[in-house]
Design a protein around this motif. Structure first.
Motif, PDB file in Angstrom:
ATOM      1  N   LEU A 122     -11.566  -7.130  -8.429  1.00 30.58           N
ATOM      2  CA  LEU A 122     -11.188  -8.044  -9.489  1.00 30.58           C
ATOM      3  C   LEU A 122     -10.965  -7.348 -10.790  1.00 30.58           C
ATOM      4  CD1 LEU A 122     -13.939 -10.919  -8.744  1.00 30.58           C
ATOM      5  CD2 LEU A 122     -11.637 -11.084  -8.541  1.00 30.58           C
ATOM      6  N   GLY A 123     -11.334  -6.279 -10.778  1.00 32.55           N
ATOM      7  CA  GLY A 123     -11.096  -5.592 -12.065  1.00 32.55           C
ATOM      8  C   GLY A 123      -9.485  -4.900 -11.907  1.00 32.55           C
ATOM      9  N   HIS A 124      -9.029  -5.083 -10.813  1.00 28.87           N
ATOM     10  CA  HIS A 124      -7.555  -4.440 -10.668  1.00 28.87           C
ATOM     11  C   HIS A 124      -6.405  -5.532 -10.068  1.00 28.87           C
ATOM     12  CE1 HIS A 124     -10.015  -0.995 -10.666  1.00 28.87           C
ATOM     13  NE2 HIS A 124      -8.993  -0.292 -10.842  1.00 28.87           N
ATOM     14  N   MET A 125      -6.594  -6.856 -11.129  1.00 30.50           N
ATOM     15  CA  MET A 125      -5.745  -7.722 -10.460  1.00 30.50           C
ATOM     16  C   MET A 125      -4.463  -8.135 -11.282  1.00 30.50           C
ATOM     17  SD  MET A 125      -7.740 -10.099  -7.686  1.00 30.50           S
ATOM     18  CE  MET A 125      -6.158 -10.429  -7.160  1.00 30.50           C
ATOM     19  N   GLU A 126      -4.470  -7.439 -12.361  1.00 30.29           N
ATOM     20  CA  GLU A 126      -3.285  -7.718 -13.183  1.00 30.29           C
ATOM     21  C   GLU A 126      -2.050  -7.167 -12.521  1.00 30.29           C
ATOM     22  OE1 GLU A 126      -3.264  -9.912 -15.620  1.00 30.29           O
ATOM     23  OE2 GLU A 126      -5.253 -10.324 -15.609  1.00 30.29           O
ATOM     24  N   ASP A 127      -0.939  -7.836 -12.211  1.00 29.90           N
ATOM     25  CA  ASP A 127       0.345  -7.538 -11.806  1.00 29.90           C
ATOM     26  C   ASP A 127       0.143  -6.414 -10.707  1.00 29.90           C
ATOM     27  OD1 ASP A 127       1.539  -8.954 -13.594  1.00 29.90           O
ATOM     28  OD2 ASP A 127       1.322  -7.620 -15.219  1.00 29.90           O
TER      29      ASP A 127
END
Ligand code: NAD
Ligand code: UFG
Length: 331
Positions: free
Chosen positions: A247-252
């Motif tokens: 969830l901490g790595h879900m931007e683009d």
């Protein structure tokens, strides 16, 4: 974050909801209770002191999903809901394709309509079919699935990837789970399948409890160190933590794929021995024929998740056995 969790009262979903609530996320569970119980919501509340929002609803019910999205405006979805019994899927392919694939199509359609474009999907090591070698890396070929259940995961990975090609607003993370076992340390939630378990650990715990007479070990003539099948058993709490890391790595991110496993393979008899050692309880077993559709060895190379997400499984096989037994005793 406001996270909608489909299948959130199920085995892996409930452990993930606990960790989401513990870190302060808002959790909205959608589950039709086809393979879980509403009381799991009480257990989640007992563990965390927070009650997730719960809807008894089917992901095939587009109107219900639409109202839930309108009411809560989730920022991301973790999509666990699905039918998962390998053997049953062979005799009920239509039910499996309908529930898993049509259900996911409904969910994606509603997500798009509500501008929610982040999805974490529960895939499986079964998408690798019979791997040419182990440990299995994410860039190994997929396909050659041996049952409709595995094929639903394969197709859904493809559908989610196609979706991103069509619309770059999507962020899709495909998590290929290896073999989750064990339970929350509280003993309040765990693997609680209806009827006679298909999977190894819940079978072992029920034999240990005396509910089932003995374990059938399916085959001892595989090319492995003791002839029995080798799997990458991972504590369900570590698996749940993998979702939090994502969830901490879900931007683009486009479409990302991660194996969630320990990177270590143990055989069926290793697991039985570890269980006996951890609990002091004998597990009577007999060697039986190989089970159709099984492969000899399946274990992961989890280094991609380690390097990119900073996630690593930490629990030992002993922790897994002890917690699984703790849950079985309490239930
Ligand atoms: P589970 O059966 O305990 O949980 C799945 C939940 O989804 C259940 O609570 C069920 O009631 C719900 N559900 C099913 N169909 C639904 C529908 N149409 N609408 C709403 N809810 C629905 O299973 P699990 O072990 O927690 O698995 C979660 C996900 O992980 C599944 O997609 C499964 O295929 C996948 N997976 C599991 C394993 C494993 O070994 N447990 C391994 C690889 C992948
Ligand atoms: N086994 C036995 N006796 C049993 C049950 C299982 O000997 O009563 C053996 C199997 O033959 C296999 C091993 O234990 O060698 C593990 O079997 P499971 O049924 O527990 O798990 P699988 O590896 O077959 O599959 C599981 C999930 C799938 C998932 C896969 C990912 O059921 O949904 O892990 O690796 F995709």
């Amino acid at each position: 974050m406001r996270i909608l969790v489909t299948g959130g009262t199920g085995y892996i979903g409930s452990h993930t909801c606990v960790q989401l609530l513990e870190r302060g996320d808002e959790v909205i569970i959608v589950d039709n209770l086809s393979n879980s119980k509403a009381t799991v919501v009480d257990s989640i509340e007992k563990i965390t002191g927070k009650r997730p929002v719960f809807y008894e609803a089917d992901i095939l019910d587009k109107n219900a999903l639409d109202s839930i999205f309108a009411a809560h405006k989730p920022e991301a979805v973790i999509h666990f809901a699905g039918l998962k019994a390998v053997g049953e899927s062979v005799s009920k392919p239509l039910e499996y394709y309908h529930n898993n694939i049509t259900g996911t199509l409904m969910l994606l359609d509603v997500m798009r309509a509500h501008n929610c474009f982040k999805i974490v999907f529960s895939s499986s090591a079964t998408v690798y079919g019979t791997p040419a070698s182990v440990p299995i890396r994410e860039d190994f070929p997929t396909g050659g699935t041996t049952n409709p259940y595995g094929t639903t995961k394969l197709y859904l990975e493809r559908i989610l990837s196609d979706l991103y090609v069509s619309d770059k607003r999507w962020s899709v993370v495909l998590l290929r789970y290896f073999n989750p076992i064990g339970a929350h340390e509280s003993g309040l939630i765990g693997d609680n399948p209806n009827g006679i378990p298909n999977n190894l650990m819940p079978y072992v715990t029920r034999v240990a409890k005396g509910v089932l007479p003995e374990l059938a070990v399916y085959g001892n003539d595989y090319p492995t160190h003791d002839g029995t099948g080798v799997r990458d058993f991972i504590h369900v709490e570590d698996l749940a933590a993998g979702h939090i890391a994502v969830l901490g790595h879900m931007e683009d991110v486009g479409v990302q794929v991660y194996n969630l496993g320990t990177g270590v393979g143990y055989s069926v008899l290793d697991l039985v021995n570890a269980f006996e050692k951890a609990t002091g309880i004998k597990v009577p077993y007999r060697i039986a024929e190989r089970r159709a559709g099984d492969i000899a060895e399946c274990w992961s190379d989890p280094s991609k998740a380690q390097n990119e997400l900073g996630w690593k499984a930490t629990h030992t096989l002993e922790d897994m056995c002890r917690s699984a037994w703790n849950f079985e005793k309490a239930n």
